[in-house]
Scaffold this active site. Structure first.
Site, PDB file in Angstrom:
ATOM      1  N   GLU A 198     139.872  67.474  14.053  1.00  0.00           N
ATOM      2  CA  GLU A 198     141.313  67.641  13.466  1.00  0.00           C
ATOM      3  C   GLU A 198     141.334  68.494  12.256  1.00  0.00           C
ATOM      4  OE1 GLU A 198     140.685  63.759  12.035  1.00  0.00           O
ATOM      5  OE2 GLU A 198     141.437  62.543  13.843  1.00  0.00           O
ATOM      6  N   GLU A 236     140.382  59.941  16.896  1.00  0.00           N
ATOM      7  CA  GLU A 236     139.034  60.073  17.072  1.00  0.00           C
ATOM      8  C   GLU A 236     138.340  59.470  18.316  1.00  0.00           C
ATOM      9  OE1 GLU A 236     140.808  58.899  14.166  1.00  0.00           O
ATOM     10  OE2 GLU A 236     140.408  60.326  12.886  1.00  0.00           O
ATOM     11  N   GLN A 286     136.490  64.410  10.306  1.00  0.00           N
ATOM     12  CA  GLN A 286     136.632  64.660   8.767  1.00  0.00           C
ATOM     13  C   GLN A 286     135.995  64.013   7.691  1.00  0.00           C
ATOM     14  OE1 GLN A 286     141.064  64.704   8.307  1.00  0.00           O
ATOM     15  NE2 GLN A 286     141.077  66.722   8.986  1.00  0.00           N
ATOM     16  N   ASP A 312     133.463  58.139   7.795  1.00  0.00           N
ATOM     17  CA  ASP A 312     134.021  56.821   7.798  1.00  0.00           C
ATOM     18  C   ASP A 312     134.701  56.675   9.202  1.00  0.00           C
ATOM     19  OD1 ASP A 312     134.022  55.819   4.553  1.00  0.00           O
ATOM     20  OD2 ASP A 312     134.042  58.061   5.141  1.00  0.00           O
ATOM     21  N   PHE A 313     135.333  57.860   9.757  1.00  0.00           N
ATOM     22  CA  PHE A 313     136.103  57.813  11.006  1.00  0.00           C
ATOM     23  C   PHE A 313     135.390  57.832  12.101  1.00  0.00           C
ATOM     24  CE2 PHE A 313     139.428  60.671   8.308  1.00  0.00           C
ATOM     25  CZ  PHE A 313     139.320  60.113   7.308  1.00  0.00           C
ATOM     26  N   HIS A 327     136.653  56.448   2.389  1.00  0.00           N
ATOM     27  CA  HIS A 327     136.275  57.927   2.759  1.00  0.00           C
ATOM     28  C   HIS A 327     134.925  58.121   1.861  1.00  0.00           C
ATOM     29  CE1 HIS A 327     140.654  57.952   3.718  1.00  0.00           C
ATOM     30  NE2 HIS A 327     140.371  59.090   4.226  1.00  0.00           N
TER      31      HIS A 327
END
Lengths: 325, 342
Positions: free
Chosen positions: B29, B62, B84, B87-88, B130
């Site tokens: 992204e 994701e 990014q 956490d994602f 995050h």
């Protein structure tokens, strides 16, 4: 099938489609029996009633096109050419299976034959098939990816994410929904508000088509059109094929959630008997001809069973191999 | 030789590898938007000018683009997936854990999945969603190699090694180590810059390094905690304690040879990792050390980690959450049988 179809297609092609469907049906019936006998390990999700979809779609593909499959993958594997023996041996967990006994029923496949080991998480194949198509495009190859999925997959996030990326990048991929009306035991009307799942396609800006998935020629023609479209650079298609599973979701499922009347109707509309009748009516083949095909198919399957039973089990410690290159 | 930050070193690795091999591409992204940021931490900044067709900007999907990367890898390409924030990764857990990590095994060892995943981690003033350190969760996923560079030299060398690897590799990068100056300067950031050689090099996956020699105690620490451990060793030296600091650089495979030889010398082991304590990377290292090195240890192996809480926001609480040099010193004094206040 009309007389026109009999003229439009070579008899060899029509009989090949018939034979392919019969191979899948007889394979699944034999496997079910082996399970009930307690000879075969594991669990199974079977394909009886949906044969026209695997056979029709794969007949429309080239050898180097690639399919992804689901937890119900035997039909796709046989139709894409993974081979009776490698699939049967894999179901027995043998070293000689297509995944050397590490995959089992839910992961049969052979990328050399154009089938990714089957992906048994519902919807997960959608982004993967999209990525395969991205690779074809980046490498400037005239190849197509096909993603088989059940109707349950349309409610997974992966379905949405995968279709959207296939559409925005106009990738050479065909998304095939096999709508057999049930996500395991839950009926489609309880999980989707739409009457036709192909309507979802509009949300991604791609064509969505609904066809009779028990009509093997209709499947073949729709798949060929979608594959041609993808191959020519015009992007993906969502192809909904209407069908019915005339066996349990998995082993020992008595299907008590399927209304008896619905089951009876579905058996009348199942793809193989229907196609056989059409072939006979059109004079493509006679009954003795069909009997010979059935006998040959059964012999091949018995041979696969016999060789699978006789094949060696993997060494237990070989479980440690194959994690990393 | 040039002195580069981790962000710059990673960018250089990507640029050199992509120039060398046309099958490599980046996907994620906001990674190649002209006028954009080059990903959340500038790593891919400007690469789209040289490799327009191989820097692929995705929708916010994701799970989708990790799956797309897997499909491409199966077809012989070598994707580098940029997420990014670490956490994602949790949004993509099915593709990472069920698909990417297991595809080779399920195929009976026939298929290769050359796929790199880059994930920024660390508690950095961004709160609970995050600022996690999810490394430990992936230790329990066979089929993934895992690296965690703490210096720019290692970041470049490990990324190159990962790109050339035929297995999936997860790279954890710490947000406070990307670069301590300019746009990337964040509160609490540490200078992890290195002199980068002109010539091509890789840092082999699975090889750790002794960052500081010592005699009394071995401190194994990763990412930002490695820098905290070096600071602790400096403090301890003034108190007459000689600490050896090991940066394992890779978590899978783990360089047990290096840690064993150090512990055989020092007889004491402290493991420092950022993130919740239970089931942490430190826990795994400590447990294995207990099994392998019992005969050599003269003190219990201690873990220095965050408490079992989500990463808090307030700087006051974040400092409590994230281990620092003083807590590492306290653990060292404890294994040396000294009073905590010493």
């Amino acid at each position: 099938m009309s007389k026109t179809d009999a003229v439009k297609y070579q008899p060899e092609f029509l009989l090949r489609l018939y034979r392919q469907m019969l191979v899948i049906r007889r394979f699944e019936e034999r496997v079910k029996y082996l399970f009930l006998e307690g000879v075969m390990p594991g669990t199974i999700h079977q394909y009886q009633g949906q044969e026209a979809i695997a056979a029709g779609v794969c007949a429309a593909l080239q050898q180097d096109d690639v399919i992804t499959s689901t937890h119900r993958p035997h039909g796709h594997a046989l139709a894409k050419g993974v081979g009776l023996e490698p699939v049967m041996h894999e179901l027995f967990g043998k070293l000689t299976g297509c995944c050397r006994g590490k995959g089992g029923s839910m992961h049969v496949g052979d990328l050399d034959k154009g089938m990714v080991p089957a992906i048994a998480i519902v919807g997960a194949g959608v982004p993967i098939a999209t990525g395969i198509a991205l690779a074809f495009r980046m490498r400037k190859q005239q190849r197509v990816a096909v993603c088989f999925m059940g109707d349950g997959a349309v409610n997974e996030g992966a379905f949405h994410e995968g279709l959207n990326m296939g559409a925005i990048w106009s990738l050479p991929v065909v998304y095939v929904i096999e709508n057999n009306l049930y996500s395991a035991s839950t009926r489609i009307a309880d999980t989707v508000r739409l009457n036709t799942l192909a309507d979802r396609a509009a949300g991604y800006g791609m064509p969505g088509i609904t066809i009779d998935g028990n009509d093997v020629l209709a499947v073949y023609e729709a798949a060929r059109e979608a594959a041609d479209r993808a191959r020519s650079g015009f992007g993906p298609t969502l192809l909904e094929t209407l069908t019915y599973r005339i066996t349990g979701h998995s082993r020992r499922d008595p299907c008590n959630y399927q209304p008896p009347a619905e089951r009876k109707l579905a058996k009348d509309k199942e793809p193989i008997g229907r196609f056989a009748k059409n072939l006979l009516d059109a004079g493509v083949v006679d009954q003795p001809g069909l009997d010979i095909i059935a006998q040959e198919v059964d012999e091949e399957i018995e041979q696969a069973v016999a060789s699978a039973v006789a094949a060696p089990d993997p060494q237990p410690e070989s479980a440690l191999e194959g994690v990393f290159v | 030789m040039a002195c580069l930050t981790i962000a710059e070193a990673l960018r250089e690795a990507l640029r050199e590898e992509m120039a060398r091999d046309e099958t490599i591409f980046c996907i994620g992204e906001d990674i190649g938007i002209p006028g954009g940021w080059g990903g959340a931490f500038t790593v891919t900044l400007g690469l789209e000018r040289d490799f327009r067709d191989r820097i692929i900007d995705t929708p916010i999907s994701e799970n989708g683009f990790f799956g797309v990367a897997l499909g491409a890898a199966l077809m012989g390409l070598r994707p580098v997936v940029d997420v990014q924030y670490g956490d994602f990764l949790f949004c993509a857990m099915d593709q990472i854990v069920n698909q990417i990590a297991k595809m080779r095994y399920m195929s009976g060892g026939k298929l290769k999945v050359p796929l790199v995943m880059r994930a920024p981690v660390g508690s950095t003033g961004r709160g609970a969603q995050h600022g996690q350190n999810p490394e430990a969760i992936f230790l329990n996923v066979p089929g993934l190699k895992i690296v965690c560079p703490a210096t720019a030299y290692d970041a470049k060398g490990l990324l190159k090694a990962a790109i050339r690897e035929d297995n999936p590799v997860l790279i954890f990068e710490h947000k406070l180590l990307y670069g301590a100056k300019g746009a990337r300067a964040e509160s609490g950031s540490v200078n992890a810059s290195s002199e980068i050689p002109e010539e091509d090099y890789v840092v082999p996956i699975g090889k750790g390094v002794v960052r500081r020699q010592g005699e009394d105690v071995t401190i194994v620490a990763t990412l930002l905690m490695m820098h905290r451990a070096l600071a602790a060793a400096e403090i301890l030296q003034h108190q007459g304690i000689s600490a050896e600091v090991i940066d394992p650089r890779s978590l899978v495979p783990f360089d047990w040879e290096l840690v064993s030889s150090s512990v055989k010398k020092t007889t004491r082991l402290i493991v420092v990792t950022e993130g919740p304590r239970t089931g942490s990377v430190a826990s795994e290292i400590a447990a294995t050390a207990g099994e392998r090195l019992m005969d050599y240890l003269t003190a219990p192996v201690l873990r220095v980690t965050s408490p079992d809480i989500p990463a808090p926001f307030s700087p006051a609480m974040e400092g409590f959450y994230r281990p620092d040099a003083e807590r590492i010193c306290g653990a060292v004094r404890s294994v040396l049988g000294m009073k905590a206040s010493a």
